[in-house]
Write an enzyme that holds these catalytic residues in place. Structure first.
Site, PDB file in Angstrom:
ATOM      1  N   VAL A  14       0.911  -1.149  -0.032  1.00  0.00           N
ATOM      2  CA  VAL A  14       0.054   0.018  -0.068  1.00  0.00           C
ATOM      3  C   VAL A  14       0.858   1.106   0.142  1.00  0.00           C
ATOM      4  O   VAL A  14       0.621   2.187  -0.952  1.00  0.00           O
ATOM      5  CB  VAL A  14      -0.986   0.016   1.120  1.00  0.00           C
ATOM      6  CG1 VAL A  14      -1.579   1.200   1.256  1.00  0.00           C
ATOM      7  CG2 VAL A  14      -1.939  -1.315   1.112  1.00  0.00           C
ATOM      8  N   LYS A  96      -6.605  -1.055  10.999  1.00  0.00           N
ATOM      9  CA  LYS A  96      -7.913  -1.327  11.482  1.00  0.00           C
ATOM     10  C   LYS A  96      -8.095  -1.941  12.989  1.00  0.00           C
ATOM     11  O   LYS A  96      -8.713  -1.667  13.851  1.00  0.00           O
ATOM     12  CB  LYS A  96      -8.609  -2.398  10.539  1.00  0.00           C
ATOM     13  CG  LYS A  96      -7.909  -3.772  10.309  1.00  0.00           C
ATOM     14  CD  LYS A  96      -7.766  -4.000   8.884  1.00  0.00           C
ATOM     15  CE  LYS A  96      -6.575  -4.543   8.678  1.00  0.00           C
ATOM     16  NZ  LYS A  96      -5.990  -4.290   7.034  1.00  0.00           N
ATOM     17  N   GLU A 120     -10.138   6.312   6.013  1.00  0.00           N
ATOM     18  CA  GLU A 120     -10.828   5.719   5.089  1.00  0.00           C
ATOM     19  C   GLU A 120     -10.259   4.169   4.539  1.00  0.00           C
ATOM     20  O   GLU A 120     -10.906   3.181   4.314  1.00  0.00           O
ATOM     21  CB  GLU A 120     -10.980   6.508   3.734  1.00  0.00           C
ATOM     22  CG  GLU A 120     -12.017   6.096   2.546  1.00  0.00           C
ATOM     23  CD  GLU A 120     -13.155   6.373   3.089  1.00  0.00           C
ATOM     24  OE1 GLU A 120     -13.842   7.347   3.615  1.00  0.00           O
ATOM     25  OE2 GLU A 120     -14.064   5.196   3.518  1.00  0.00           O
ATOM     26  N   GLY A 178      -0.463 -16.008  -3.428  1.00  0.00           N
ATOM     27  CA  GLY A 178      -0.203 -14.620  -2.599  1.00  0.00           C
ATOM     28  C   GLY A 178      -1.588 -14.178  -2.008  1.00  0.00           C
ATOM     29  O   GLY A 178      -1.507 -12.928  -1.725  1.00  0.00           O
ATOM     30  N   LYS A 196     -12.586  -4.437  11.483  1.00  0.00           N
ATOM     31  CA  LYS A 196     -13.193  -3.548  10.417  1.00  0.00           C
ATOM     32  C   LYS A 196     -14.687  -3.059  10.936  1.00  0.00           C
ATOM     33  O   LYS A 196     -15.371  -1.989  11.061  1.00  0.00           O
ATOM     34  CB  LYS A 196     -13.350  -3.903   8.954  1.00  0.00           C
ATOM     35  CG  LYS A 196     -11.922  -4.046   8.560  1.00  0.00           C
ATOM     36  CD  LYS A 196     -11.818  -4.741   7.358  1.00  0.00           C
ATOM     37  CE  LYS A 196     -10.406  -4.638   6.589  1.00  0.00           C
ATOM     38  NZ  LYS A 196     -10.213  -5.869   5.674  1.00  0.00           N
TER      39      LYS A 196
HETATM   40  N1  HSE Z   1      -6.346  -9.011   4.684  1.00  0.00           N
HETATM   41  C1  HSE Z   1      -7.558  -8.160   4.194  1.00  0.00           C
HETATM   42  C2  HSE Z   1      -8.390  -9.087   3.241  1.00  0.00           C
HETATM   43  C3  HSE Z   1      -7.136  -6.794   3.488  1.00  0.00           C
HETATM   44  O1  HSE Z   1      -7.741 -10.330   3.188  1.00  0.00           O
HETATM   45  O2  HSE Z   1      -9.269  -8.297   2.773  1.00  0.00           O
HETATM   46  C4  HSE Z   1      -6.577  -5.691   4.490  1.00  0.00           C
HETATM   47  O3  HSE Z   1      -7.419  -5.602   5.481  1.00  0.00           O
END
Ligand code: HSE
Length: 418
Positions: A14, A96, A120, A178, A196
């Protein structure tokens, strides 16, 4: 033009996406980037003098206006962020876990120092959800969220469905590609989605939800047979983050697998896509879907937050008032035992006269009505696989049913969405 000066902590997937995106934006500049490994090969070419191995060179740097934290986890991220706020920096984060566990402390600290903390990217990656709830939906009383907030688990469940494959086989393949981490626990056991939904529910309900009150179950026990039966009965199995609140501030917030009817949009959110369905007044029902992770989708949210700060920086003494968190109430938790749900039960029973009648009677004695019951012949070992879907009933009661089903094996119990 005075550019907004950014310090980045973390240059993983990111972080690289944010770096590349900001290269094309001219009112913002990255001035320092803290990384764990200075010599790691990355997809961006960062000037050596901009890199540091010490995050305190970012958070203590007097020329930095905004600290962007992209390392995740509570510690040491909390030390960096809290130091940065005390040093007068605004914060943008995708963390998160930190928000779920220390959100209240974080926002109080930010308010005390008149700084903003935007996040966000922490919830559903690239889907714009926090800013819409805080701004254009601010006039709503939101009372329900139903969401797919984890791409890894949604990928695994979609692949199990498409290939008729087992959880273990798909997980292995996802790891090779991956899509799943070497240690997948955070995703497959539902922790990521739990963090989340904790923050999302807090924001949407305008009442603090505590992470320790969020019920969580992962997807590791979902069998390919469950997915097959669910399909036959008109459902898909998804890891759903659910949150509801009633007029007395009782919040039922949880993450667990669910059978989702095929006429519900969430049943068709496949692979790594995320989706958030919100119900409230006056909006009614809306669904936002999109990429919940990944380099550029997540960067889109991080950069949007940075630009929101850039737009108001040095123009006001109190930036972005609508984006701040002012929770005066804490939601009352609802225990999972006290919730009402429909249930899917997969039962292996001896092939004997009256077995279905017995299941029906045990349910009837608990005031549980059945909506579907399916048996397709008898197995070679003289057992019967019986699938039951109940109507709405109390969780406590279904647990009593399961304990009274002696002589039978209950292979799976999965809640069913409306
Ligand atoms: N590991 C999370 C997912 C993405 O598989 O959606 C980042 O929160």
């Amino acid at each position: 033009m005075n550019k907004l000066r950014i310090g980045l902590i973390g240059l993983g997937t990111v972080g690289c996406g944010v770096y590349k995106t900001l290269e094309h934006i001219d009112n913002v500049e990255i001035v320092k980037v803290a990384v764990k490994n200075l010599n790691k090969q990355r997809s961006v070419d960062v000037p050596a003098e901009m890199l540091t191995g010490d995050p305190y060179e970012v958070v203590n740097n007097p020329s930095i206006d905004v600290v962007v934290e992209l390392i995740g986890g509570v510690n040491p991220a909390w030390d960096y962020i809290s130091t940065a706020i005390k040093n007068g920096k605004h914060i943008v984060t995708a963390n998160k876990e930190l928000l779920a566990k220390k959100g209240e402390e974080l926002f109080n600290l930010a308010e005390e120092h008149n700084r903003v903390c935007l996040y966000e990217a922490a919830i559903a990656g690239g889907i714009p959800i926090i800013m819409p709830i805080k701004t254009i939906l601010a006039g709503n009383k939101i009372n329900k969220i139903q969401a797919i907030l984890n791409g890894t688990t949604n990928y695994i469940l979609t692949k199990m469905d498409a290939d008729g494959a087992s959880y273990e086989d798909v997980l292995k393949e996802a790891q090779q590609l991956g899509y799943a981490e070497t240690d997948p626990t955070g995703d497959v056991e539902g922790f990521d989605a739990m963090y989340k939904i904790t923050t999302l529910a807090t924001i949407a309900f305008n009442s603090r939800v505590k992470v320790e009150n969020v019920y969580r179950e992962g997807i590791t026990k979902i069998r390919k047979e469950d997915i097959l039966r669910a399909n036959e009965l008109g459902f898909k199995i998804k890891l759903i983050a659910n949150a509801t609140i009633d007029e007395n501030n009782n919040a039922d917030v949880r993450v667990h697998p669910m059978l989702v009817p095929k006429n519900n949009m969430l049943a068709h959110i496949d692979y790594v896509t995320n989706s958030v369905a919100i119900t409230g007044h006056p909006i009614g029902h809306i669904v936002l879907s999109g990429p919940g992770a990944g380099e550029f989708p997540t960067a889109s949210s991080v950069v949007g937050d940075i630009l929101a700060i850039a737009r108001e920086f040095n123009t006001t003494d109190y930036l972005l008032p609508m984006m701040r968190c002012h929770h005066h109430s804490t939601a009352n938790p609802v225990k999972i035992e006290d919730t009402y749900n429909k249930y899917y039960l997969s039962i292996t029973a001896p092939n004997a006269i009256g077995v279905i009648a017995k299941i029906g009677t045990i349910c009837a004695n608990k005031d549980i009505s059945l909506s579907s019951i399916l048996q397709k012949g008898v197995e070679a070992d003289n057992t019967a696989e019986i699938t039951v879907i109940t109507e709405m009933c109390l969780e406590k009661k279904i647990r009593e049913v399961v304990s009274e089903l002696d002589n039978c094996t209950v292979n799976s119990i999965i809640r069913v969405a409306n």
